[in-house]
Structures are given as C-alpha cells and as structure tokens.
Design a protein around this motif. Sequence first.
Motif, short mmCIF file in Angstrom:
data_model
loop_
_atom_site.label_atom_id
_atom_site.label_comp_id
_atom_site.label_asym_id
_atom_site.label_seq_id
_atom_site.Cartn_x
_atom_site.Cartn_y
_atom_site.Cartn_z
N ASN A 1 33.25 -21.08 -52.46
CA ASN A 1 32.46 -22.25 -52.82
C ASN A 1 31.39 -21.90 -53.85
O ASN A 1 31.01 -20.75 -54.02
N GLY A 2 30.91 -22.96 -54.51
CA GLY A 2 29.84 -22.79 -55.48
C GLY A 2 30.28 -22.16 -56.78
O GLY A 2 29.44 -21.69 -57.56
N VAL A 3 31.59 -22.15 -57.06
CA VAL A 3 32.12 -21.53 -58.27
C VAL A 3 32.66 -22.61 -59.20
O VAL A 3 33.49 -23.43 -58.79
N GLY B 1 39.50 -29.48 -52.10
CA GLY B 1 39.70 -30.67 -51.29
C GLY B 1 41.05 -30.62 -50.59
O GLY B 1 41.68 -29.54 -50.49
N MET B 2 41.53 -31.77 -50.13
CA MET B 2 42.78 -31.80 -49.37
C MET B 2 43.93 -31.18 -50.14
O MET B 2 44.68 -30.34 -49.61
N ALA B 3 44.12 -31.56 -51.42
CA ALA B 3 45.25 -31.05 -52.19
C ALA B 3 45.15 -29.54 -52.38
O ALA B 3 46.15 -28.82 -52.27
N GLY B 4 43.96 -29.04 -52.66
CA GLY B 4 43.79 -27.61 -52.83
C GLY B 4 44.04 -26.83 -51.56
O GLY B 4 44.63 -25.73 -51.58
N ALA C 1 30.23 -25.50 -49.21
CA ALA C 1 31.21 -25.65 -48.13
C ALA C 1 30.94 -26.93 -47.35
O ALA C 1 29.81 -27.23 -46.97
N GLY C 2 32.01 -27.69 -47.12
CA GLY C 2 31.90 -28.94 -46.38
C GLY C 2 31.66 -30.16 -47.25
O GLY C 2 31.60 -31.28 -46.74
N ARG C 3 31.54 -29.94 -48.57
CA ARG C 3 31.31 -31.07 -49.49
C ARG C 3 32.43 -31.16 -50.53
O ARG C 3 32.29 -31.85 -51.53
N GLU C 4 33.54 -30.51 -50.28
CA GLU C 4 34.64 -30.54 -51.23
C GLU C 4 35.32 -31.91 -51.19
O GLU C 4 35.42 -32.55 -50.16
N GLY C 5 35.83 -32.31 -52.35
CA GLY C 5 36.56 -33.58 -52.41
C GLY C 5 35.63 -34.77 -52.31
O GLY C 5 34.40 -34.65 -52.35
#
Length: 491
Positions: free
Chosen positions: A152-154, A52-55, A78-82
Amino acid sequence: MSELATHPDNLDALEARLRQDLAWLELPAKAWVPAREVDGQPVTDVVIIGGGMAGLVASGMLKRLGVANHVVLDKAIAGREGPWATFARMRTLRSPKQLTGPAMGLPALTFRAYYEARFGRDAWDALERAPRETWMEYLIWYRKVLELPVRNGVTVDAILPREDGMLDLLCSQGDAKETVICRHVVLATGRDGLGGPYVPDIAEHIDRKFWAHTADEIDFGALRGKRVGVIGAGASAMDNAASALEAGAARLDMFVRRKALPRINKFTGIGSQGVVHGFAGLPDEWKWRFLNYAMGQQTPPPRPSVLRVSSFEQAHLHLESPIGGLRQEDDHVVVTTRRASYPVDFLIFGTGFKIDLSNRPELAALEPCIRFWRDRFPTPAGMANAELEGSPDLGEAFEFREREPGSCPALAKIHCFNFPATLSHGKLTGDIPAISEGADRLARGIVRSLFVADRERHFANLQAFDTPELLGDEWADDNTEALPELSSERT
C-alpha cells in the motif's frame, strides 16, 4: 445446520475450512517460474496495479497457478483500496447477494460464507443485498486469508519499455522513489483505469468550489441547508443525491436528459455462462451490436437508490432537461435547462467516466502505440458510439496491441484488466458477477506467456532432471539365466 450456521462470528472455523479445501485441491500450485536478475536486481514476474477487487482476484489466480513472484501495488492506505470505502455512496451493493464474485470457485471464499460466519444463517436469509461497508470488510478478509502480496501507499508514476523486453515501473512512496523491473503488468484500475471522470465542457468556467464529480471526495456535511443540483440519474448520481439529502440539503434538483428513467437492465436478462465465456468469441460486428444496444438502453438505477431519494419531499426530478448553460453568480450557480433556470449552491456531476489516456501519466510513454477499436474497425452504419470507438483493442489475455506492428512490442506484456476491456472481452473486469472468470482468463494467458518465454530454461531443466523412478532392484533380467532348448516338433 452446519457448524458455521449455528455459531455466528466464527471466522476461525471458516478459515480452517478454506485451508482444508485448498490443501485437498493442492492449491496454490508450486512456484515454477525461473527467477531472474538484471544487474543484481531481482525481476518481478507480474506487477498488478490496483488492490481493489479486480487486483485481489487477479493476484489470487496468479498465486493459484504457481506465479508466486508477483506483487500488488495500490496508492491507497490498507483498507481504502477501490471505491467501496471512498466514493461509492450506496447503502448496499447493486448485485444480488448470492453472486460468488471473486471466490474463484471456492465455497469457503464466497461472501455468503464470510457473512454467515460473522452473523449467522438467519442474518443471511434476512439480508436483501450486501451492505457496502461489509463488502469492503470481506475484501480485507479475502486479502488476509489468501496471504496476497499487496503493498500500500505506492504510486506507479510511469511504465517504460526496456530494450531487453521487460518493463521498468517508476514508483513513489511518499518521498521515496524506486524502479521495479518486471515482466508483465496488470492494470486492475477500475472504471477510470484508462482515463478519468467525465465532466462536460460547460463546467470549465465555473469555480471548482461550486461543483464535484461523483468520484470526488465530497464534504456532504457542508451541504446541510444548501441547494444541491445533480446532473444525471444513474446509480452513482442517485446515491450522491441521497447522501446530500440525508446530510440535510434544503433542496435537491436532479436534471435528466431522457423523457423517462430507464427501467430494464438489459444485460441482466441475458446473463449466463454463455455470455461470460462466449462474448469474446463473437465476430467484431456482433460485439459492437450487443454493447451499442445495451448502452443505448442504459442501465436503470437500482430501485432502492431511487426510493432513497424520492422519499424526501425536497427532492425534485426534472426529465427532458439537458443542461443548456451554467452561470456563476456571486455565491451560487444558475443551471439553465430548456424548461427553466435553477439556482444551486453546489452541483454534482453524475456523468460517468471517459477513456482518455492523457489523464493517465503512467501510460504516457505507451499511449501513441496503443491500438483502439477505431484504429481498425469501421463503425457500423447507424451505430456511432464514442465510448466503443475509444475502447482498447485487446488480445486474448487482455493485453494491449500495437497500432503499428513493431512500434512497441512491450505492449503484449501490459494487460488491461479494467472496465474499458468490456468491448473486447465482455463484462469480466469491472463488475462482481464474472470477475473470477475474467481473472482466470487473465492469469492463464500470463502463465502461457511466461512459460513460452522461458522455454529454453524449462527444456534445460527437463534434460537435467535425473531423479530415478526405478532403482534397478524391482525385477531381474531373464537373459542372465540359460534358456531351455526349444523343441522343433509341432504339438
């Protein structure tokens, strides 16, 4: 007007400007950390958990400082973080649009530059706050233009200390398993990074189909024509209440313990670079005093969120109404307060998050050794605060500390760059305003640790460096010529 202001949807020009700015600043710095291998397997210098933003800004800062051998792992696609594309349900962000957030001091990397490039200057001037979906699109662009190493996905299932001082990360991606060996781990895991959603014990005997937390996936379409209850009146509670009403809820009841909704955001009133950089330097008792007071006052929900709810006639606000009981009856739940009982078909808990490492299996091996504030700081008289007492007691680079010295030295390599870091460092890890400053503090601390740990190799490189600056033909030695005789007479 600038070219970007007169040509909407001109991200190509903005990206060219960003590349030029980075080139002029000689960023990112050259990679300098010596590569390592263990039993033929490459070692990753830093693994960031959470994209997300912090990462992302943590990754950007590490790359900027020449720590190229790092990776960001996120369990989402991808695109669904945070939270922005998942459980965040506000129409717009709560922060003012002009805050530079994760831009790391680069004008071309700001949300404003991105928004003007896509929609034009007039659209920016007319904008009140950043639309939530557009903010997520900005973060996706941010990741792309900085070429950040996100996988992603990990899922990280466990973080285990190694005898050689490094860390094993047991990871899964679908049915595949892998172990990543690394030197540092950054937990960029958001509001619930050291725990999970808080739901009062009163919900234990209610069938799970009748309730959800604001952080859960909720099928709001299924609430059409239903009676919905919301416990709490913070920003997330309001946004979820509005989502239910907009989906067609027949009635909504919001239950609030307080006599009135809080109206003043206290920390906004003292927001400054002094707070950003000075809070960590406060004596412990003053850190506690500041946050205990601010938490006691509570943060009001944004005015647009409240108006979004109150515009519906079927929305009802119940102040001074703490929940006294929940009772399941056939196909609904009865909510009992000190004033009355209310039948609801579905209940949403807007009750925030809690620190509880038992909810974080990846930290199970470390939890007994992690030091919290309650382990070393006596709670000031009259200022009992369970959330503060359970906050991790962090070092200068957000690293965990040992409860008992020597019990787990590897904790110094695990950095808590998420919301529970607030008591130790201030609000640098979970909100937009000072996230770049927080990431800068984090990255510099990791850089210092990596350099110190590799000091022998850096010294050997210093000794081995033999590229000459002078070639020997710059100036002749006068001693190769005969010197004239000097007179002994004084002039």
